[in-house]
Design a protein around this motif. Sequence first.
Motif, PDB file in Angstrom:
ATOM      1  N   ASP A 192      -2.324   8.517   5.621  1.00 22.59           N
ATOM      2  CA  ASP A 192      -2.737   8.044   6.941  1.00 22.59           C
ATOM      3  C   ASP A 192      -3.190   9.221   7.803  1.00 22.59           C
ATOM      4  O   ASP A 192      -2.570  10.296   7.774  1.00 22.59           O
ATOM      5  CB  ASP A 192      -1.552   7.390   7.678  1.00 22.59           C
ATOM      6  CG  ASP A 192      -1.148   6.051   7.084  1.00 22.59           C
ATOM      7  OD1 ASP A 192      -1.932   5.461   6.316  1.00 22.59           O
ATOM      8  OD2 ASP A 192      -0.039   5.595   7.413  1.00 22.59           O
TER       9      ASP A 192
ATOM     10  N   THR B 209       3.192   3.778  13.886  1.00 21.65           N
ATOM     11  CA  THR B 209       2.716   3.413  12.538  1.00 21.65           C
ATOM     12  C   THR B 209       3.896   3.200  11.591  1.00 21.65           C
ATOM     13  O   THR B 209       4.750   4.071  11.458  1.00 21.65           O
ATOM     14  CB  THR B 209       1.818   4.526  11.957  1.00 21.65           C
ATOM     15  OG1 THR B 209       0.832   4.868  12.914  1.00 21.65           O
ATOM     16  CG2 THR B 209       1.169   4.081  10.661  1.00 21.65           C
ATOM     17  N   GLY B 210       3.921   2.056  10.969  1.00 26.95           N
ATOM     18  CA  GLY B 210       4.976   1.774   9.998  1.00 26.95           C
ATOM     19  C   GLY B 210       6.199   1.105  10.602  1.00 26.95           C
ATOM     20  O   GLY B 210       7.147   0.792   9.878  1.00 26.95           O
ATOM     21  N   ALA B 211       6.164   0.837  11.915  1.00 28.42           N
ATOM     22  CA  ALA B 211       7.339   0.212  12.537  1.00 28.42           C
ATOM     23  C   ALA B 211       7.611  -1.167  11.928  1.00 28.42           C
ATOM     24  O   ALA B 211       8.757  -1.515  11.643  1.00 28.42           O
ATOM     25  CB  ALA B 211       7.136   0.094  14.043  1.00 28.42           C
ATOM     26  N   GLY B 212       6.542  -1.933  11.721  1.00 20.55           N
ATOM     27  CA  GLY B 212       6.717  -3.281  11.170  1.00 20.55           C
ATOM     28  C   GLY B 212       7.300  -3.241   9.759  1.00 20.55           C
ATOM     29  O   GLY B 212       8.174  -4.048   9.419  1.00 20.55           O
ATOM     30  N   ASP B 213       6.835  -2.311   8.965  1.00 20.23           N
ATOM     31  CA  ASP B 213       7.336  -2.202   7.585  1.00 20.23           C
ATOM     32  C   ASP B 213       8.759  -1.654   7.560  1.00 20.23           C
ATOM     33  O   ASP B 213       9.572  -2.049   6.727  1.00 20.23           O
ATOM     34  CB  ASP B 213       6.422  -1.293   6.769  1.00 20.23           C
ATOM     35  CG  ASP B 213       5.009  -1.833   6.743  1.00 20.23           C
ATOM     36  OD1 ASP B 213       4.837  -2.986   6.332  1.00 20.23           O
ATOM     37  OD2 ASP B 213       4.098  -1.115   7.185  1.00 20.23           O
TER      38      ASP B 213
ATOM     39  N   TRP C  98      -5.970   5.304   5.315  1.00 20.32           N
ATOM     40  CA  TRP C  98      -6.127   4.564   6.578  1.00 20.32           C
ATOM     41  C   TRP C  98      -6.189   5.551   7.735  1.00 20.32           C
ATOM     42  O   TRP C  98      -5.384   6.493   7.786  1.00 20.32           O
ATOM     43  CB  TRP C  98      -4.950   3.605   6.783  1.00 20.32           C
ATOM     44  CG  TRP C  98      -5.022   2.830   8.074  1.00 20.32           C
ATOM     45  CD1 TRP C  98      -5.873   1.798   8.360  1.00 20.32           C
ATOM     46  CD2 TRP C  98      -4.213   3.022   9.256  1.00 20.32           C
ATOM     47  NE1 TRP C  98      -5.644   1.337   9.637  1.00 20.32           N
ATOM     48  CE2 TRP C  98      -4.639   2.071  10.208  1.00 20.32           C
ATOM     49  CE3 TRP C  98      -3.189   3.900   9.589  1.00 20.32           C
ATOM     50  CZ2 TRP C  98      -4.060   1.977  11.469  1.00 20.32           C
ATOM     51  CZ3 TRP C  98      -2.613   3.810  10.848  1.00 20.32           C
ATOM     52  CH2 TRP C  98      -3.052   2.846  11.772  1.00 20.32           C
TER      53      TRP C  98
ATOM     54  N   ASN D 101       2.078  -5.747   2.999  1.00 21.74           N
ATOM     55  CA  ASN D 101       0.728  -6.139   3.372  1.00 21.74           C
ATOM     56  C   ASN D 101      -0.350  -5.635   2.399  1.00 21.74           C
ATOM     57  O   ASN D 101      -0.734  -4.471   2.466  1.00 21.74           O
ATOM     58  CB  ASN D 101       0.466  -5.584   4.774  1.00 21.74           C
ATOM     59  CG  ASN D 101      -0.938  -5.816   5.214  1.00 21.74           C
ATOM     60  OD1 ASN D 101      -1.583  -6.766   4.781  1.00 21.74           O
ATOM     61  ND2 ASN D 101      -1.435  -4.926   6.063  1.00 21.74           N
TER      62      ASN D 101
ATOM     63  N   GLY E  23       1.619   4.028   4.326  1.00 22.69           N
ATOM     64  CA  GLY E  23       1.451   2.830   3.511  1.00 22.69           C
ATOM     65  C   GLY E  23       2.612   1.876   3.736  1.00 22.69           C
ATOM     66  O   GLY E  23       3.746   2.292   3.974  1.00 22.69           O
TER      67      GLY E  23
ATOM     68  N   SER F  20       0.826  -1.210   0.000  1.00 16.38           N
ATOM     69  CA  SER F  20       0.000   0.000   0.000  1.00 16.38           C
ATOM     70  C   SER F  20       0.858   1.256   0.000  1.00 16.38           C
ATOM     71  O   SER F  20       1.931   1.316   0.601  1.00 16.38           O
ATOM     72  CB  SER F  20      -0.951  -0.005   1.210  1.00 16.38           C
ATOM     73  OG  SER F  20      -0.248  -0.085   2.418  1.00 16.38           O
TER      74      SER F  20
ATOM     75  N   ALA G  70      -0.106   5.153   0.818  1.00 13.53           N
ATOM     76  CA  ALA G  70      -1.306   5.640   1.510  1.00 13.53           C
ATOM     77  C   ALA G  70      -1.189   7.068   2.006  1.00 13.53           C
ATOM     78  O   ALA G  70      -0.093   7.615   2.144  1.00 13.53           O
ATOM     79  CB  ALA G  70      -1.584   4.724   2.715  1.00 13.53           C
TER      80      ALA G  70
ATOM     81  N   HIS H  95       6.777   2.887   3.846  1.00 14.24           N
ATOM     82  CA  HIS H  95       7.659   2.723   5.020  1.00 14.24           C
ATOM     83  C   HIS H  95       8.774   1.721   4.720  1.00 14.24           C
ATOM     84  O   HIS H  95       9.929   1.920   5.102  1.00 14.24           O
ATOM     85  CB  HIS H  95       6.843   2.269   6.238  1.00 14.24           C
ATOM     86  CG  HIS H  95       5.995   3.354   6.819  1.00 14.24           C
ATOM     87  ND1 HIS H  95       6.533   4.440   7.472  1.00 14.24           N
ATOM     88  CD2 HIS H  95       4.661   3.546   6.854  1.00 14.24           C
ATOM     89  CE1 HIS H  95       5.563   5.236   7.888  1.00 14.24           C
ATOM     90  NE2 HIS H  95       4.414   4.732   7.518  1.00 14.24           N
TER      91      HIS H  95
ATOM     92  N   PHE I  23      -5.233   5.228  -1.445  1.00 16.67           N
ATOM     93  CA  PHE I  23      -5.614   4.417  -0.271  1.00 16.67           C
ATOM     94  C   PHE I  23      -5.529   5.283   0.988  1.00 16.67           C
ATOM     95  O   PHE I  23      -4.570   6.037   1.169  1.00 16.67           O
ATOM     96  CB  PHE I  23      -4.636   3.234  -0.179  1.00 16.67           C
ATOM     97  CG  PHE I  23      -4.827   2.331   1.005  1.00 16.67           C
ATOM     98  CD1 PHE I  23      -5.640   1.212   0.912  1.00 16.67           C
ATOM     99  CD2 PHE I  23      -4.180   2.579   2.212  1.00 16.67           C
ATOM    100  CE1 PHE I  23      -5.815   0.366   2.001  1.00 16.67           C
ATOM    101  CE2 PHE I  23      -4.349   1.741   3.301  1.00 16.67           C
ATOM    102  CZ  PHE I  23      -5.166   0.633   3.188  1.00 16.67           C
TER     103      PHE I  23
ATOM    104  N   MET J 137      -1.518  -9.489   7.587  1.00 16.31           N
ATOM    105  CA  MET J 137      -2.163  -8.977   8.803  1.00 16.31           C
ATOM    106  C   MET J 137      -3.387  -9.829   9.149  1.00 16.31           C
ATOM    107  O   MET J 137      -3.845 -10.631   8.335  1.00 16.31           O
ATOM    108  CB  MET J 137      -2.560  -7.508   8.623  1.00 16.31           C
ATOM    109  CG  MET J 137      -3.697  -7.292   7.650  1.00 16.31           C
ATOM    110  SD  MET J 137      -4.035  -5.555   7.283  1.00 16.31           S
ATOM    111  CE  MET J 137      -4.607  -4.946   8.859  1.00 16.31           C
TER     112      MET J 137
HETATM  113  P1  AMP Z   1       2.575  -1.182  10.240  1.00 17.08           P
HETATM  114  O1  AMP Z   1       4.014  -1.303   9.845  1.00 17.08           O
HETATM  115  O2  AMP Z   1       1.951  -2.510  10.483  1.00 17.08           O
HETATM  116  O3  AMP Z   1       2.370  -0.193  11.347  1.00 17.08           O
HETATM  117  O4  AMP Z   1       1.799  -0.613   8.940  1.00 17.08           O
HETATM  118  C1  AMP Z   1       1.310   0.687   8.867  1.00 17.08           C
HETATM  119  C2  AMP Z   1       0.842   1.031   7.467  1.00 17.08           C
HETATM  120  O5  AMP Z   1      -0.054   0.037   6.960  1.00 17.08           O
HETATM  121  C3  AMP Z   1       0.080   2.347   7.452  1.00 17.08           C
HETATM  122  O6  AMP Z   1       0.894   3.362   6.912  1.00 17.08           O
HETATM  123  C4  AMP Z   1      -1.183   2.071   6.628  1.00 17.08           C
HETATM  124  O7  AMP Z   1      -1.331   2.960   5.547  1.00 17.08           O
HETATM  125  C5  AMP Z   1      -1.012   0.652   6.119  1.00 17.08           C
HETATM  126  N1  AMP Z   1      -2.250  -0.151   6.205  1.00 17.08           N
HETATM  127  C6  AMP Z   1      -3.203  -0.149   7.171  1.00 17.08           C
HETATM  128  N2  AMP Z   1      -4.193  -1.022   6.887  1.00 17.08           N
HETATM  129  C7  AMP Z   1      -3.863  -1.618   5.698  1.00 17.08           C
HETATM  130  C8  AMP Z   1      -4.477  -2.609   4.847  1.00 17.08           C
HETATM  131  N3  AMP Z   1      -5.650  -3.182   5.152  1.00 17.08           N
HETATM  132  N4  AMP Z   1      -3.828  -2.958   3.712  1.00 17.08           N
HETATM  133  C9  AMP Z   1      -2.653  -2.392   3.388  1.00 17.08           C
HETATM  134  N5  AMP Z   1      -2.028  -1.458   4.135  1.00 17.08           N
HETATM  135  C10 AMP Z   1      -2.612  -1.064   5.273  1.00 17.08           C
END
Ligand code: AMP
Length: 307
Positions: free
Chosen positions: A12, A231-235, A81, A123, A27, A8, A10, A31, A79, A147
């Motif tokens: 946010d 937000t985005g730590a995992g990515d 979120w 994801n 997105g 994604s 995005a 990240h 997109f 996820m």
């Molecule tokens: P994370 O690294 O898990 O914190 O991912 C955060 C990012 O995931 C955010 O910047 C969102 O834009 C994105 N995100 C949230 N929900 C979704 C989804 N259903 N599909 C794809 N990306 C997503």
Amino acid sequence: MSLVVVGSIAFDAVKTPFGERERMLGGSAVHFSLAASFFTDVRVVGPVGADFGEAEYAVLHGRGVNTDDIERVDGGETFFWRGHYEYDFNQAHTDDTRLNVFGDFEPKLSEASQAADHLFLANIQPDLQRGVRGQCGGARWAGLDSMNLWIETARDSLCQTIAGVDLVFLNDAEIRQLTEQPNLVRAARSVMDMGPKVVVAKQGEYGAALFTENGFFALPAFPLENVIDPTGAGDSFAGGFLGYLSAQDDWSSESTLRRAMTYGSALASFNVEEFGTERVARLERDEIDERFEQFRQITALEAPATA
Ligand code: AMP
């Protein structure tokens, strides 16, 4: 070496106990790309709408990320979120998800992206991930993130997609949910039985654990006093990990994977220091190396003195 990521892209809207942003670049692919760009050539694939402008491209170009395969849909919206966090930052609360241009997205990679050495499926819907995996048949390795949403709504498709990759990144709760196995060690083994050689269990502020056929390694999260937005730590973790791995010949050796864990943890720690992409966008390579060294110090263990 090159690394292509699909996921994604995005806008946010995020609220944490320390502040909020109504609209910021985010997105999973964004990240990931920014974090990986410190180690290797990165190409990002995904759709955006007409609202995705020069300022957003500039963040990616500022880190040298190739955006030729970003598909701009005229009249479409990017997109979106919206989420918030309470004091437990390990739990993101989703308030709104608008797929927008992702609703009709059919990834078609350019020849340059299809020829990339390495692939990360960030994801998105697992059918889309598998479609991209099929277009990059020559990649030396492929990684995947997913996820709970897809575990709940597209489990069979996700399992098929996992079977076609080498490295899987999931939260520990997601690994348990996917395998219906409460014990994390057994759960990680079950994921490896589906095909991947490497499983990384992300554990938020508690760090991350690495499982391979014959090995195990774990790192705490870097002990920060100020965490503003997770937000985005995992990515960012996956980006630091796989960006580093993309530049290594012996990618599957235990010592290389342990260093990759450390670079992943370092990038994730910078990401959470500010909102969205703000901190990583102006990060310098020597700051990463310094944090790598600090990780070495906080995890060093001496054998007990013999009597
Ligand atoms: P994370 O690294 O898990 O914190 O991912 C955060 C990012 O995931 C955010 O910047 C969102 O834009 C994105 N995100 C949230 N929900 C979704 C989804 N259903 N599909 C794809 N990306 C997503």
